[in-house]
Write a protein that holds these residues in place. Structure first.
Motif, short mmCIF file in Angstrom:
data_model
loop_
_atom_site.label_atom_id
_atom_site.label_comp_id
_atom_site.label_asym_id
_atom_site.label_seq_id
_atom_site.Cartn_x
_atom_site.Cartn_y
_atom_site.Cartn_z
N THR A 148 0.82 -1.21 0.00
CA THR A 148 0.00 0.00 0.00
C THR A 148 0.85 1.26 0.00
N GLU A 149 1.95 1.25 0.76
CA GLU A 149 2.80 2.44 0.80
C GLU A 149 3.39 2.74 -0.57
N GLU A 150 3.68 1.69 -1.34
CA GLU A 150 4.22 1.87 -2.69
C GLU A 150 3.18 2.51 -3.60
N ILE A 151 1.92 2.07 -3.46
CA ILE A 151 0.85 2.64 -4.28
C ILE A 151 0.65 4.11 -3.93
N ALA A 152 0.59 4.41 -2.64
CA ALA A 152 0.35 5.80 -2.22
C ALA A 152 1.46 6.73 -2.66
N ALA A 153 2.69 6.22 -2.74
CA ALA A 153 3.84 7.06 -3.06
C ALA A 153 4.07 7.23 -4.55
N ARG A 154 3.33 6.53 -5.38
CA ARG A 154 3.56 6.62 -6.82
C ARG A 154 3.30 8.04 -7.33
N THR A 155 4.03 8.41 -8.35
CA THR A 155 3.93 9.77 -8.88
C THR A 155 3.14 9.84 -10.18
N ASP A 156 2.57 8.70 -10.62
CA ASP A 156 1.85 8.70 -11.89
C ASP A 156 0.34 8.70 -11.71
N TRP A 157 -0.14 9.20 -10.56
CA TRP A 157 -1.58 9.35 -10.37
C TRP A 157 -2.12 10.33 -11.40
N VAL A 158 -3.29 9.99 -11.97
CA VAL A 158 -3.91 10.82 -13.00
C VAL A 158 -5.08 11.59 -12.38
N SER A 159 -5.09 12.88 -12.52
CA SER A 159 -6.14 13.71 -11.94
C SER A 159 -7.45 13.52 -12.70
N LEU A 160 -8.50 13.17 -11.96
CA LEU A 160 -9.84 13.10 -12.53
C LEU A 160 -10.70 14.28 -12.11
N LEU A 161 -10.33 14.88 -10.97
CA LEU A 161 -11.08 16.01 -10.44
C LEU A 161 -10.09 16.96 -9.78
N PRO A 180 -21.85 16.08 -5.59
CA PRO A 180 -21.65 15.23 -6.77
C PRO A 180 -20.77 15.91 -7.82
N PHE A 181 -19.91 15.12 -8.46
CA PHE A 181 -19.05 15.63 -9.51
C PHE A 181 -18.98 14.60 -10.64
N ALA A 182 -19.39 14.99 -11.84
CA ALA A 182 -19.30 14.11 -13.00
C ALA A 182 -17.85 14.00 -13.46
N ILE A 183 -17.49 12.83 -13.96
CA ILE A 183 -16.14 12.56 -14.45
C ILE A 183 -16.21 12.21 -15.94
N ASP A 184 -15.38 12.85 -16.74
CA ASP A 184 -15.33 12.58 -18.18
C ASP A 184 -14.02 11.88 -18.49
N ASP A 185 -14.03 10.56 -18.46
CA ASP A 185 -12.82 9.78 -18.67
C ASP A 185 -13.23 8.37 -19.06
N GLU A 186 -12.55 7.77 -20.03
CA GLU A 186 -12.92 6.45 -20.53
C GLU A 186 -11.92 5.36 -20.13
N ASN A 187 -10.97 5.65 -19.27
CA ASN A 187 -9.97 4.67 -18.88
C ASN A 187 -10.47 3.75 -17.77
N ARG A 188 -9.86 2.59 -17.66
CA ARG A 188 -10.15 1.63 -16.60
C ARG A 188 -9.20 1.89 -15.43
N TRP A 189 -9.77 2.03 -14.24
CA TRP A 189 -8.98 2.33 -13.05
C TRP A 189 -9.20 1.27 -11.97
N THR A 190 -8.19 1.07 -11.14
CA THR A 190 -8.29 0.12 -10.03
C THR A 190 -8.27 0.81 -8.67
N HIS A 191 -7.71 2.02 -8.60
CA HIS A 191 -7.57 2.75 -7.33
C HIS A 191 -7.92 4.23 -7.55
N VAL A 192 -8.41 4.86 -6.49
CA VAL A 192 -8.60 6.30 -6.49
C VAL A 192 -7.99 6.89 -5.22
N LYS A 193 -7.54 8.13 -5.32
CA LYS A 193 -6.99 8.84 -4.16
C LYS A 193 -7.82 10.10 -3.93
N LEU A 194 -8.43 10.19 -2.76
CA LEU A 194 -9.19 11.38 -2.36
C LEU A 194 -8.27 12.24 -1.50
#
Length: 259
Positions: A117-130, A142-156
């Motif tokens: 988990t620490e490795e995932i949190a520290a990654r620098t290639d997170w893609v901004s959705l909002l 509520p916030f609509a997201i315009d993106d067609e990629n498949r994701w496995t994790h989100v960071k709030l």
């Protein structure tokens, strides 16, 4: 492109992060006042006044300590129970009035396997959705997201700190392409890409639950409509994961007795 026919109301799509589907909060830099795991609880946030623990008022959400001028923000990482395309998020600050974050942002990541988990949190290639956006306290944001990629994790991320009761990540499941073709496939499973396109009634529960994995544990885990007093019938229309030859169809009425 989405096959969903519910218009702009993305909240009719399933919550890919909910604990019922296997979603989990795997990391947070701070959870001093209230636990990060509350973010993906399937039930609405509850509040009982004057319920104090050893860290103050008990909140049914995720709450961090005050920064008091210290630089930086607070963040939590959620592993989606069902990876997929995100159509919108709801940042629910229910019961947080003087202690909600002024702004939040959301980023996403597609991860192979289960690295630490620490490795995932520290990654620098997170893609901004909002990008950073204002939120109100004690409300569903509520916030609509315009993106067609498949994701496995989100960071709030909260800017800079505060409390969020629930994070709902609504979208459409997408299977791991490496697993396709290995054997028979459930064409009506959410994790394989099936989707509820429309239905006649959602009075008691969401038809999305028809596509959930596993067995129902109670009546609330299924789809139940209001009782009709006309000569019509209720229906649900499901878009299958893809074209296929149907060899078996199962209609499971577990826990429904008399209705």
């Amino acid at each position: 492109m989405s096959r969903f026919t519910g218009g702009d109301d993305f909240t009719l799509l399933p919550d890919l992060a909910v604990r019922t589907l296997g979603g989990s909060v795997i990391w947070a830099n701070d959870e001093f006042f209230a636990e990060k795991e509350n973010l993906v609880s399937p039930r609405p946030s509850e509040y009982r006044p004057a319920t104090f623990g050893n860290k103050g008022q008990v909140y049914d959400g995720w709450e961090t300590r005050r920064h008091r001028g210290e630089p930086g923000d607070d963040a939590a990482v959620v592993r989606l129970g069902v990876p997929g395309v995100i159509r919108g998020v709801v940042v629910d600050t229910a019961w947080f009035t003087g202690n909600f974050p002024p702004e939040v942002s959301l980023a996403a990541l597609a991860v192979e396997g289960y690295p630490p988990t620490e490795e995932i949190a520290a990654r620098t290639d997170w893609v901004s959705l909002l990008d950073r956006v204002k939120v109100d306290g004690d409300s569903r944001n509520p916030f609509a997201i315009d993106d067609e990629n498949r994701w496995t994790h989100v960071k709030l991320t909260m800017h800079p700190d505060g409390g969020v009761a629930r994070l709902r990540v609504h979208g459409e499941g997408r299977p791991d392409a490496a697993l396709l073709g290995l054997g028979p496939l459930d064409l009506a499973a959410l994790e394989n890409g099936a989707i509820v396109l429309d239905c006649s009634n959602r009075f008691y529960s969401s038809p999305n639950q028809l596509l959930y994995p596993g067995l129902a544990r109670e009546m609330g885990d299924g789809w139940e409509t209001a009782r009709r007093r006309d000569d019509g019938n209720d229906w649900v229309r499901i878009g299958l994961a893809g074209p296929g030859a149907i060899r078996l169809a199962e209609i499971d009425t577990s826990c429904f007795l008399g209705n």
